[in-house]
Design an enzyme around this catalytic site. Structure first.
Site, PDB file in Angstrom:
ATOM      1  CB  THR A  85      33.491  -2.534  32.013  1.00 35.06           C
ATOM      2  OG1 THR A  85      34.289  -3.164  33.026  1.00 35.06           O
ATOM      3  CG2 THR A  85      32.344  -1.784  32.676  1.00 35.06           C
ATOM      4  CG  HIS A 366     -11.666  38.013  30.952  1.00 37.62           C
ATOM      5  ND1 HIS A 366     -11.246  39.187  31.530  1.00 37.62           N
ATOM      6  CD2 HIS A 366     -12.664  38.363  30.109  1.00 37.62           C
ATOM      7  CE1 HIS A 366     -11.966  40.194  31.064  1.00 37.62           C
ATOM      8  NE2 HIS A 366     -12.834  39.715  30.209  1.00 37.62           N
ATOM      9  CE1 TYR A 390     -14.358  15.201  17.356  1.00 38.20           C
ATOM     10  CE2 TYR A 390     -15.072  14.945  19.637  1.00 38.20           C
ATOM     11  CZ  TYR A 390     -14.635  14.388  18.451  1.00 38.20           C
ATOM     12  OH  TYR A 390     -14.466  13.032  18.356  1.00 38.20           O
TER      13      TYR A 390
END
Length: 468
Positions: A85, A366, A390
Protein backbone atom coordinates in the site's frame (compact mmCIF):
# COMPACT_ATOMS: atom_id res chain seq x y z
CA UNK A 1 0.66 21.79 7.18
CA UNK A 2 -2.81 23.34 6.78
CA UNK A 3 -4.15 25.40 9.66
CA UNK A 4 -6.96 23.94 11.78
CA UNK A 5 -10.32 24.35 10.09
CA UNK A 6 -8.95 25.54 6.74
CA UNK A 7 -10.48 24.08 3.58
CA UNK A 8 -7.41 23.10 1.56
CA UNK A 9 -7.94 21.28 -1.76
CA UNK A 10 -9.08 17.67 -1.46
CA UNK A 11 -7.72 14.79 -3.52
CA UNK A 12 -8.77 11.15 -3.20
CA UNK A 13 -7.05 7.84 -3.93
CA UNK A 14 -8.67 4.41 -3.97
CA UNK A 15 -6.26 1.49 -3.57
CA UNK A 16 -7.42 -1.20 -6.01
CA UNK A 17 -4.20 -2.82 -7.25
CA UNK A 18 -4.08 -5.94 -5.09
CA UNK A 19 -4.92 -9.48 -6.08
CA UNK A 20 -6.83 -10.50 -2.95
CA UNK A 21 -5.31 -13.96 -2.45
CA UNK A 22 -7.72 -14.90 0.34
CA UNK A 23 -10.61 -14.70 -2.14
CA UNK A 24 -9.06 -17.70 -3.94
CA UNK A 25 -10.27 -16.30 -7.24
CA UNK A 26 -9.02 -15.78 -10.78
CA UNK A 27 -10.63 -12.34 -10.60
CA UNK A 28 -9.17 -9.32 -8.82
CA UNK A 29 -10.85 -8.77 -5.46
CA UNK A 30 -12.24 -5.32 -6.26
CA UNK A 31 -14.02 -6.73 -9.35
CA UNK A 32 -16.23 -9.03 -7.30
CA UNK A 33 -19.78 -7.71 -7.35
CA UNK A 34 -22.21 -7.02 -4.56
CA UNK A 35 -25.83 -6.58 -5.62
CA UNK A 36 -24.65 -6.23 -9.21
CA UNK A 37 -22.01 -3.53 -8.63
CA UNK A 38 -18.22 -4.08 -8.58
CA UNK A 39 -16.86 -3.66 -5.07
CA UNK A 40 -14.56 -0.77 -5.99
CA UNK A 41 -17.45 1.29 -7.36
CA UNK A 42 -19.17 1.39 -3.97
CA UNK A 43 -16.06 3.01 -2.55
CA UNK A 44 -15.92 5.52 -5.42
CA UNK A 45 -19.60 6.27 -4.87
CA UNK A 46 -18.94 7.08 -1.21
CA UNK A 47 -16.10 9.47 -2.10
CA UNK A 48 -17.92 11.32 -4.88
CA UNK A 49 -20.21 13.49 -2.63
CA UNK A 50 -17.06 15.01 -1.05
CA UNK A 51 -16.28 16.54 -4.48
CA UNK A 52 -12.51 15.97 -4.60
CA UNK A 53 -10.42 17.91 -7.11
CA UNK A 54 -9.34 14.55 -8.54
CA UNK A 55 -10.34 10.97 -7.77
CA UNK A 56 -7.53 8.52 -8.56
CA UNK A 57 -7.75 4.72 -8.53
CA UNK A 58 -4.49 2.80 -8.26
CA UNK A 59 -4.73 -0.32 -10.44
CA UNK A 60 -2.28 -3.19 -10.82
CA UNK A 61 -3.45 -6.79 -10.84
CA UNK A 62 -5.80 -7.22 -13.83
CA UNK A 63 -5.45 -3.49 -14.45
CA UNK A 64 -7.34 -3.48 -17.75
CA UNK A 65 -10.32 -5.31 -16.28
CA UNK A 66 -10.46 -2.92 -13.34
CA UNK A 67 -10.18 0.10 -15.66
CA UNK A 68 -13.12 -1.24 -17.66
CA UNK A 69 -15.54 -1.02 -14.72
CA UNK A 70 -14.49 2.39 -13.39
CA UNK A 71 -16.84 5.36 -13.85
CA UNK A 72 -15.70 8.25 -16.02
CA UNK A 73 -14.80 10.52 -13.11
CA UNK A 74 -12.27 8.02 -11.71
CA UNK A 75 -8.70 8.30 -13.06
CA UNK A 76 -6.77 5.01 -13.14
CA UNK A 77 -3.09 5.13 -12.14
CA UNK A 78 -0.95 2.06 -12.80
CA UNK A 79 1.17 0.44 -10.08
CA UNK A 80 3.46 -1.74 -12.25
CA UNK A 81 4.49 -4.03 -9.41
CA UNK A 82 2.30 -4.74 -6.40
CA UNK A 83 4.76 -3.80 -3.67
CA UNK A 84 2.28 -2.87 -0.97
CA UNK A 85 0.00 0.00 0.00
CA UNK A 86 2.90 2.39 0.62
CA UNK A 87 4.16 1.94 -2.91
CA UNK A 88 0.61 2.31 -4.28
CA UNK A 89 0.26 5.70 -2.59
CA UNK A 90 3.73 6.71 -3.82
CA UNK A 91 2.57 5.98 -7.40
CA UNK A 92 -0.57 8.06 -6.83
CA UNK A 93 1.44 10.97 -5.44
CA UNK A 94 3.48 11.07 -8.65
CA UNK A 95 0.23 11.83 -10.50
CA UNK A 96 -0.65 14.74 -8.17
CA UNK A 97 1.57 17.76 -8.88
CA UNK A 98 -0.01 19.98 -6.23
CA UNK A 99 2.14 20.70 -3.18
CA UNK A 100 -0.66 21.62 -0.77
CA UNK A 101 -3.91 19.87 0.02
CA UNK A 102 -5.44 16.89 1.77
CA UNK A 103 -5.21 13.39 0.34
CA UNK A 104 -7.98 10.96 1.28
CA UNK A 105 -6.76 7.37 0.92
CA UNK A 106 -9.38 4.60 0.90
CA UNK A 107 -8.93 0.87 0.40
CA UNK A 108 -11.05 -0.53 -2.43
CA UNK A 109 -12.33 -3.47 -0.37
CA UNK A 110 -14.70 -1.55 1.95
CA UNK A 111 -17.99 -1.44 0.02
CA UNK A 112 -20.07 -0.49 3.06
CA UNK A 113 -18.27 2.74 3.89
CA UNK A 114 -20.54 5.79 3.64
CA UNK A 115 -19.99 9.31 2.40
CA UNK A 116 -21.11 10.46 5.86
CA UNK A 117 -18.23 8.63 7.56
CA UNK A 118 -15.69 9.91 5.03
CA UNK A 119 -16.95 13.44 5.56
CA UNK A 120 -16.64 13.07 9.33
CA UNK A 121 -13.10 11.71 8.98
CA UNK A 122 -12.18 14.69 6.82
CA UNK A 123 -13.76 17.13 9.26
CA UNK A 124 -11.88 15.54 12.17
CA UNK A 125 -8.63 15.84 10.23
CA UNK A 126 -9.09 19.48 9.25
CA UNK A 127 -10.36 20.65 12.63
CA UNK A 128 -7.47 18.96 14.47
CA UNK A 129 -4.84 20.59 12.25
CA UNK A 130 -2.74 17.40 12.15
CA UNK A 131 -0.58 15.70 9.54
CA UNK A 132 -2.57 12.45 9.37
CA UNK A 133 -5.86 10.96 10.56
CA UNK A 134 -6.80 7.27 10.42
CA UNK A 135 -10.24 5.68 10.71
CA UNK A 136 -10.38 3.04 13.46
CA UNK A 137 -12.96 0.87 15.19
CA UNK A 138 -13.02 -1.38 18.23
CA UNK A 139 -14.34 -4.65 16.84
CA UNK A 140 -15.62 -7.79 18.58
CA UNK A 141 -13.64 -9.89 16.08
CA UNK A 142 -10.50 -8.07 14.88
CA UNK A 143 -9.09 -11.07 12.97
CA UNK A 144 -6.98 -10.13 9.96
CA UNK A 145 -6.78 -6.41 10.72
CA UNK A 146 -3.89 -4.26 11.90
CA UNK A 147 -3.97 -3.19 15.56
CA UNK A 148 -3.80 0.49 16.49
CA UNK A 149 -2.07 2.22 19.40
CA UNK A 150 -2.31 5.98 19.91
CA UNK A 151 0.03 7.82 22.27
CA UNK A 152 0.61 11.58 22.51
CA UNK A 153 0.00 12.35 18.86
CA UNK A 154 1.80 9.27 17.53
CA UNK A 155 -0.26 6.48 15.93
CA UNK A 156 1.34 3.06 15.56
CA UNK A 157 -0.27 0.28 13.52
CA UNK A 158 0.97 -3.29 13.73
CA UNK A 159 -0.16 -5.73 11.03
CA UNK A 160 -1.68 -8.86 12.53
CA UNK A 161 1.00 -11.12 11.07
CA UNK A 162 3.66 -9.03 12.86
CA UNK A 163 1.75 -8.58 16.14
CA UNK A 164 2.67 -10.13 19.48
CA UNK A 165 0.07 -12.01 21.51
CA UNK A 166 -0.45 -8.93 23.68
CA UNK A 167 -0.96 -6.74 20.61
CA UNK A 168 -3.45 -9.20 19.13
CA UNK A 169 -5.61 -8.85 22.25
CA UNK A 170 -6.04 -5.19 21.35
CA UNK A 171 -9.35 -4.86 19.48
CA UNK A 172 -8.81 -1.32 18.16
CA UNK A 173 -8.35 -1.89 14.42
CA UNK A 174 -7.18 0.01 11.37
CA UNK A 175 -9.92 0.20 8.71
CA UNK A 176 -7.67 1.33 5.86
CA UNK A 177 -9.01 4.89 5.47
CA UNK A 178 -6.73 7.88 5.96
CA UNK A 179 -6.55 11.64 5.53
CA UNK A 180 -3.08 13.10 4.99
CA UNK A 181 -1.61 16.54 4.50
CA UNK A 182 0.17 16.24 1.15
CA UNK A 183 3.54 17.74 2.21
CA UNK A 184 3.76 15.51 5.29
CA UNK A 185 2.81 12.43 3.31
CA UNK A 186 5.38 13.09 0.57
CA UNK A 187 8.20 13.37 3.11
CA UNK A 188 7.13 10.26 5.03
CA UNK A 189 6.71 8.16 1.88
CA UNK A 190 10.30 8.94 0.90
CA UNK A 191 11.51 7.68 4.26
CA UNK A 192 9.77 4.31 4.11
CA UNK A 193 10.81 3.92 0.47
CA UNK A 194 14.48 4.32 1.33
CA UNK A 195 14.64 2.60 4.69
CA UNK A 196 12.02 -0.09 5.03
CA UNK A 197 14.25 -2.86 3.69
CA UNK A 198 11.48 -5.35 2.86
CA UNK A 199 9.57 -6.53 -0.16
CA UNK A 200 6.37 -4.59 0.59
CA UNK A 201 6.03 -0.97 1.66
CA UNK A 202 3.33 -0.46 4.28
CA UNK A 203 1.36 2.78 4.22
CA UNK A 204 0.76 2.29 7.94
CA UNK A 205 4.44 3.05 8.59
CA UNK A 206 3.99 6.68 7.57
CA UNK A 207 1.62 7.35 10.47
CA UNK A 208 4.33 6.96 13.08
CA UNK A 209 6.74 9.05 11.01
CA UNK A 210 4.19 11.84 10.56
CA UNK A 211 3.17 11.63 14.22
CA UNK A 212 6.69 12.39 15.37
CA UNK A 213 6.73 15.55 13.25
CA UNK A 214 3.24 17.02 13.25
CA UNK A 215 0.89 14.68 15.12
CA UNK A 216 -1.42 11.98 13.85
CA UNK A 217 -4.81 11.20 15.32
CA UNK A 218 -7.53 8.58 15.03
CA UNK A 219 -11.23 8.92 14.28
CA UNK A 220 -13.54 6.22 15.62
CA UNK A 221 -16.16 4.79 13.31
CA UNK A 222 -19.71 5.31 14.63
CA UNK A 223 -21.54 2.66 12.61
CA UNK A 224 -19.68 -0.64 13.00
CA UNK A 225 -21.64 -2.12 10.10
CA UNK A 226 -19.40 -0.06 7.81
CA UNK A 227 -16.34 -1.87 9.19
CA UNK A 228 -17.18 -5.02 7.21
CA UNK A 229 -14.16 -5.20 4.90
CA UNK A 230 -14.03 -7.92 2.25
CA UNK A 231 -11.04 -10.26 2.20
CA UNK A 232 -12.67 -13.65 1.61
CA UNK A 233 -15.90 -15.18 0.31
CA UNK A 234 -17.59 -15.27 3.71
CA UNK A 235 -16.98 -11.57 4.20
CA UNK A 236 -18.22 -10.93 0.65
CA UNK A 237 -21.48 -12.71 1.46
CA UNK A 238 -21.86 -10.82 4.73
CA UNK A 239 -21.30 -7.44 3.06
CA UNK A 240 -23.72 -8.28 0.25
CA UNK A 241 -26.38 -9.27 2.78
CA UNK A 242 -26.09 -5.84 4.40
CA UNK A 243 -26.23 -4.04 1.05
CA UNK A 244 -29.20 -6.13 -0.06
CA UNK A 245 -31.08 -5.21 3.10
CA UNK A 246 -30.34 -1.52 2.52
CA UNK A 247 -31.67 -1.77 -1.06
CA UNK A 248 -34.85 -3.54 0.04
CA UNK A 249 -35.44 -1.05 2.84
CA UNK A 250 -35.11 1.83 0.38
CA UNK A 251 -37.71 0.29 -1.97
CA UNK A 252 -40.11 -0.45 0.89
CA UNK A 253 -39.85 3.15 2.10
CA UNK A 254 -40.90 4.23 -1.41
CA UNK A 255 -44.10 2.14 -1.36
CA UNK A 256 -43.00 -1.27 -2.64
CA UNK A 257 -44.20 -4.38 -0.78
CA UNK A 258 -41.56 -7.08 -0.31
CA UNK A 259 -43.24 -10.13 1.20
CA UNK A 260 -40.06 -11.93 2.22
CA UNK A 261 -36.91 -9.79 2.32
CA UNK A 262 -34.79 -12.81 3.27
CA UNK A 263 -35.39 -14.57 -0.06
CA UNK A 264 -35.64 -11.49 -2.29
CA UNK A 265 -32.59 -10.23 -4.20
CA UNK A 266 -32.74 -6.82 -5.89
CA UNK A 267 -29.66 -5.24 -7.41
CA UNK A 268 -28.75 -1.61 -6.85
CA UNK A 269 -29.60 -0.59 -10.44
CA UNK A 270 -33.23 -1.83 -10.39
CA UNK A 271 -36.18 0.60 -10.37
CA UNK A 272 -39.61 -0.33 -8.94
CA UNK A 273 -42.85 1.69 -8.86
CA UNK A 274 -45.10 2.09 -5.86
CA UNK A 275 -47.77 -0.44 -4.88
CA UNK A 276 -45.91 -3.21 -6.65
CA UNK A 277 -45.70 -6.48 -4.71
CA UNK A 278 -42.52 -8.57 -4.81
CA UNK A 279 -43.16 -12.17 -3.77
CA UNK A 280 -40.63 -14.62 -2.24
CA UNK A 281 -37.74 -16.04 -4.22
CA UNK A 282 -37.56 -13.15 -6.69
CA UNK A 283 -34.32 -11.91 -8.30
CA UNK A 284 -34.35 -8.52 -10.07
CA UNK A 285 -31.06 -7.65 -11.76
CA UNK A 286 -29.30 -5.34 -14.18
CA UNK A 287 -31.34 -2.58 -15.84
CA UNK A 288 -34.67 -4.08 -14.82
CA UNK A 289 -37.51 -1.57 -14.38
CA UNK A 290 -40.81 -2.48 -12.77
CA UNK A 291 -43.82 -0.18 -12.98
CA UNK A 292 -46.56 0.48 -10.44
CA UNK A 293 -49.21 -1.99 -9.25
CA UNK A 294 -47.34 -5.02 -10.57
CA UNK A 295 -47.03 -8.45 -8.97
CA UNK A 296 -43.62 -10.07 -9.46
CA UNK A 297 -42.98 -13.62 -8.30
CA UNK A 298 -42.83 -15.89 -6.56
CA UNK A 299 -39.63 -17.52 -7.87
CA UNK A 300 -39.04 -15.07 -10.71
CA UNK A 301 -35.69 -13.96 -12.19
CA UNK A 302 -35.61 -10.83 -14.37
CA UNK A 303 -32.48 -9.33 -15.94
CA UNK A 304 -32.54 -6.11 -18.02
CA UNK A 305 -36.31 -6.50 -18.32
CA UNK A 306 -39.02 -3.81 -18.31
CA UNK A 307 -42.40 -4.58 -16.73
CA UNK A 308 -45.02 -1.89 -17.21
CA UNK A 309 -47.81 -0.88 -14.83
CA UNK A 310 -50.28 -3.51 -13.70
CA UNK A 311 -48.47 -6.50 -15.21
CA UNK A 312 -47.88 -9.82 -13.46
CA UNK A 313 -44.91 -12.15 -13.78
CA UNK A 314 -44.94 -15.37 -11.76
CA UNK A 315 -42.50 -18.30 -11.59
CA UNK A 316 -40.78 -17.03 -14.74
CA UNK A 317 -37.48 -15.87 -16.24
CA UNK A 318 -36.94 -12.72 -18.30
CA UNK A 319 -33.82 -11.62 -20.16
CA UNK A 320 -33.87 -8.33 -22.06
CA UNK A 321 -37.64 -8.42 -22.51
CA UNK A 322 -40.48 -5.92 -22.22
CA UNK A 323 -43.81 -6.79 -20.58
CA UNK A 324 -46.55 -4.32 -21.44
CA UNK A 325 -49.18 -2.71 -19.27
CA UNK A 326 -51.53 -5.27 -17.74
CA UNK A 327 -49.82 -8.21 -19.47
CA UNK A 328 -49.53 -11.59 -17.73
CA UNK A 329 -46.53 -13.92 -17.76
CA UNK A 330 -46.27 -17.42 -16.35
CA UNK A 331 -46.14 -19.58 -14.51
CA UNK A 332 -42.92 -21.11 -15.87
CA UNK A 333 -42.42 -18.88 -18.90
CA UNK A 334 -39.05 -17.90 -20.39
CA UNK A 335 -38.86 -14.51 -22.11
CA UNK A 336 -35.62 -14.23 -24.07
CA UNK A 337 -33.97 -11.07 -25.46
CA UNK A 338 -36.00 -9.06 -27.94
CA UNK A 339 -39.37 -10.21 -26.62
CA UNK A 340 -42.06 -7.51 -26.42
CA UNK A 341 -45.48 -8.22 -24.95
CA UNK A 342 -47.98 -5.49 -25.74
CA UNK A 343 -50.75 -4.28 -23.45
CA UNK A 344 -53.03 -6.99 -22.07
CA UNK A 345 -51.24 -9.86 -23.78
CA UNK A 346 -50.39 -13.18 -22.16
CA UNK A 347 -47.57 -15.70 -22.25
CA UNK A 348 -48.58 -18.59 -20.05
CA UNK A 349 -47.32 -21.84 -18.60
CA UNK A 350 -44.25 -23.55 -20.06
CA UNK A 351 -43.74 -21.14 -22.94
CA UNK A 352 -40.50 -19.81 -24.41
CA UNK A 353 -40.59 -16.60 -26.45
CA UNK A 354 -37.59 -15.09 -28.23
CA UNK A 355 -37.18 -11.96 -30.37
CA UNK A 356 -40.92 -11.74 -30.83
CA UNK A 357 -43.60 -9.09 -30.54
CA UNK A 358 -46.89 -10.33 -29.10
CA UNK A 359 -49.63 -7.85 -29.96
CA UNK A 360 -52.20 -6.33 -27.63
CA UNK A 361 -54.57 -8.86 -26.07
CA UNK A 362 -52.96 -11.76 -27.93
CA UNK A 363 -52.37 -14.99 -26.03
CA UNK A 364 -49.71 -17.67 -26.02
CA UNK A 365 -51.27 -19.57 -23.13
CA UNK A 366 -49.25 -22.76 -22.75
CA UNK A 367 -46.63 -25.22 -23.99
CA UNK A 368 -45.35 -23.17 -26.93
CA UNK A 369 -42.08 -22.02 -28.45
CA UNK A 370 -42.32 -18.77 -30.39
CA UNK A 371 -39.11 -17.39 -31.88
CA UNK A 372 -38.43 -14.60 -34.38
CA UNK A 373 -42.12 -13.88 -34.81
CA UNK A 374 -44.56 -11.02 -35.17
CA UNK A 375 -47.96 -11.69 -33.63
CA UNK A 376 -50.72 -9.16 -34.24
CA UNK A 377 -53.52 -8.12 -31.94
CA UNK A 378 -56.22 -10.46 -30.56
CA UNK A 379 -54.51 -13.61 -31.83
CA UNK A 380 -54.61 -16.91 -29.94
CA UNK A 381 -51.98 -19.65 -30.14
CA UNK A 382 -53.23 -23.05 -29.03
CA UNK A 383 -51.28 -25.32 -26.72
CA UNK A 384 -48.16 -26.75 -28.33
CA UNK A 385 -47.87 -24.19 -31.12
CA UNK A 386 -44.26 -24.14 -32.32
CA UNK A 387 -42.47 -21.80 -34.71
CA UNK A 388 -39.77 -23.72 -36.57
CA UNK A 389 -37.60 -20.68 -37.17
CA UNK A 390 -34.18 -22.25 -37.87
CA UNK A 391 -33.30 -24.20 -41.01
CA UNK A 392 -29.82 -25.16 -39.82
CA UNK A 393 -28.19 -22.10 -41.38
CA UNK A 394 -30.46 -19.08 -40.94
CA UNK A 395 -33.25 -17.84 -38.69
CA UNK A 396 -36.55 -17.00 -40.41
CA UNK A 397 -39.56 -14.99 -39.26
CA UNK A 398 -43.12 -16.05 -38.69
CA UNK A 399 -45.97 -13.54 -39.00
CA UNK A 400 -49.32 -14.21 -37.33
CA UNK A 401 -51.73 -11.42 -38.17
CA UNK A 402 -54.54 -9.87 -36.12
CA UNK A 403 -57.23 -12.23 -34.92
CA UNK A 404 -55.55 -15.41 -36.17
CA UNK A 405 -56.10 -18.66 -34.27
CA UNK A 406 -53.87 -21.75 -34.17
CA UNK A 407 -55.10 -25.13 -32.92
CA UNK A 408 -53.16 -27.34 -30.56
CA UNK A 409 -49.89 -28.96 -31.68
CA UNK A 410 -49.48 -26.66 -34.67
CA UNK A 411 -46.08 -26.35 -36.35
CA UNK A 412 -45.28 -23.19 -38.31
CA UNK A 413 -42.33 -23.69 -40.69
CA UNK A 414 -40.78 -20.25 -41.17
CA UNK A 415 -40.76 -18.12 -43.19
CA UNK A 416 -44.54 -18.19 -43.17
CA UNK A 417 -47.48 -15.81 -42.69
CA UNK A 418 -50.84 -16.65 -41.14
CA UNK A 419 -53.29 -14.10 -42.47
CA UNK A 420 -55.69 -11.93 -40.51
CA UNK A 421 -58.50 -13.94 -38.96
CA UNK A 422 -57.19 -17.26 -40.33
CA UNK A 423 -57.65 -20.52 -38.39
CA UNK A 424 -55.34 -23.54 -38.23
CA UNK A 425 -56.71 -26.93 -37.26
CA UNK A 426 -55.15 -29.05 -34.54
CA UNK A 427 -51.94 -30.81 -35.58
CA UNK A 428 -51.41 -28.71 -38.68
CA UNK A 429 -47.94 -28.38 -40.22
CA UNK A 430 -47.86 -25.06 -42.06
CA UNK A 431 -45.13 -24.50 -44.66
CA UNK A 432 -46.97 -22.01 -46.89
CA UNK A 433 -48.75 -18.73 -46.25
CA UNK A 434 -52.39 -19.02 -45.20
CA UNK A 435 -54.66 -16.32 -46.66
CA UNK A 436 -56.70 -14.08 -44.37
CA UNK A 437 -60.02 -15.47 -43.15
CA UNK A 438 -59.33 -19.08 -44.20
CA UNK A 439 -59.29 -22.39 -42.30
CA UNK A 440 -56.34 -24.69 -43.00
CA UNK A 441 -55.76 -28.21 -41.67
CA UNK A 442 -53.44 -31.14 -42.19
CA UNK A 443 -49.76 -31.93 -42.69
CA UNK A 444 -48.89 -30.12 -44.81
CA UNK A 445 -51.75 -27.72 -44.10
CA UNK A 446 -54.19 -26.94 -46.89
CA UNK A 447 -57.05 -24.48 -47.02
CA UNK A 448 -60.43 -26.22 -46.90
CA UNK A 449 -62.88 -23.34 -46.38
CA UNK A 450 -63.48 -20.01 -44.75
CA UNK A 451 -62.52 -19.70 -41.10
CA UNK A 452 -65.32 -19.79 -38.52
CA UNK A 453 -66.95 -16.37 -38.33
CA UNK A 454 -65.00 -15.11 -41.35
CA UNK A 455 -68.00 -13.00 -42.43
CA UNK A 456 -68.44 -11.54 -38.92
CA UNK A 457 -66.75 -8.41 -37.76
CA UNK A 458 -63.38 -8.83 -36.11
CA UNK A 459 -64.91 -7.54 -32.86
CA UNK A 460 -67.61 -10.23 -32.95
CA UNK A 461 -64.99 -12.93 -33.59
CA UNK A 462 -62.89 -11.61 -30.73
CA UNK A 463 -65.81 -11.80 -28.29
CA UNK A 464 -66.78 -15.26 -29.47
CA UNK A 465 -63.29 -16.73 -29.32
CA UNK A 466 -62.23 -18.55 -26.17
CA UNK A 467 -58.75 -19.32 -25.00
CA UNK A 468 -57.40 -22.68 -26.15
Amino acid sequence: MAQAGSASPLFAVVLAAGKGTRMKSNRAKVLHTLCGVPMVNYVIGAIRPLVPERLLVVVGHQAEQVRAVLPEDAEPVLQPEQRGTGDAVRVALEAIPEEEGVLLVVNGDGPLISDRTLGELLERHRSAGVGATVLVAELPDPSGLGRVREDAGVVRITEERDATEAERRNRLCNLGLYAFELPELRRAIREISSGAGRGELYLTDVLEIIGRRSRAVTYRLKDLEEANLVNDRSQLARAEEILRRRILDAHMKEGVTVRDPVSTHIEASVEIGRDTVILPGTFLRGRTRIGSDCVIGPSTDLVDTVVEDGATVEHSVGRGARVGRGAAVGPYAYLRPGTVLEEGSKVGAFCEVKNTRVGARSKVPHLSYVGDAEIGEDANLGAGTITANYDGAKKHRTVIEDGAFTGINTNLIAPVTIGQGAYLGAGSVVNKDIPPGKLAVGAPARVIRDAPGARSSSGDRRRARTEG
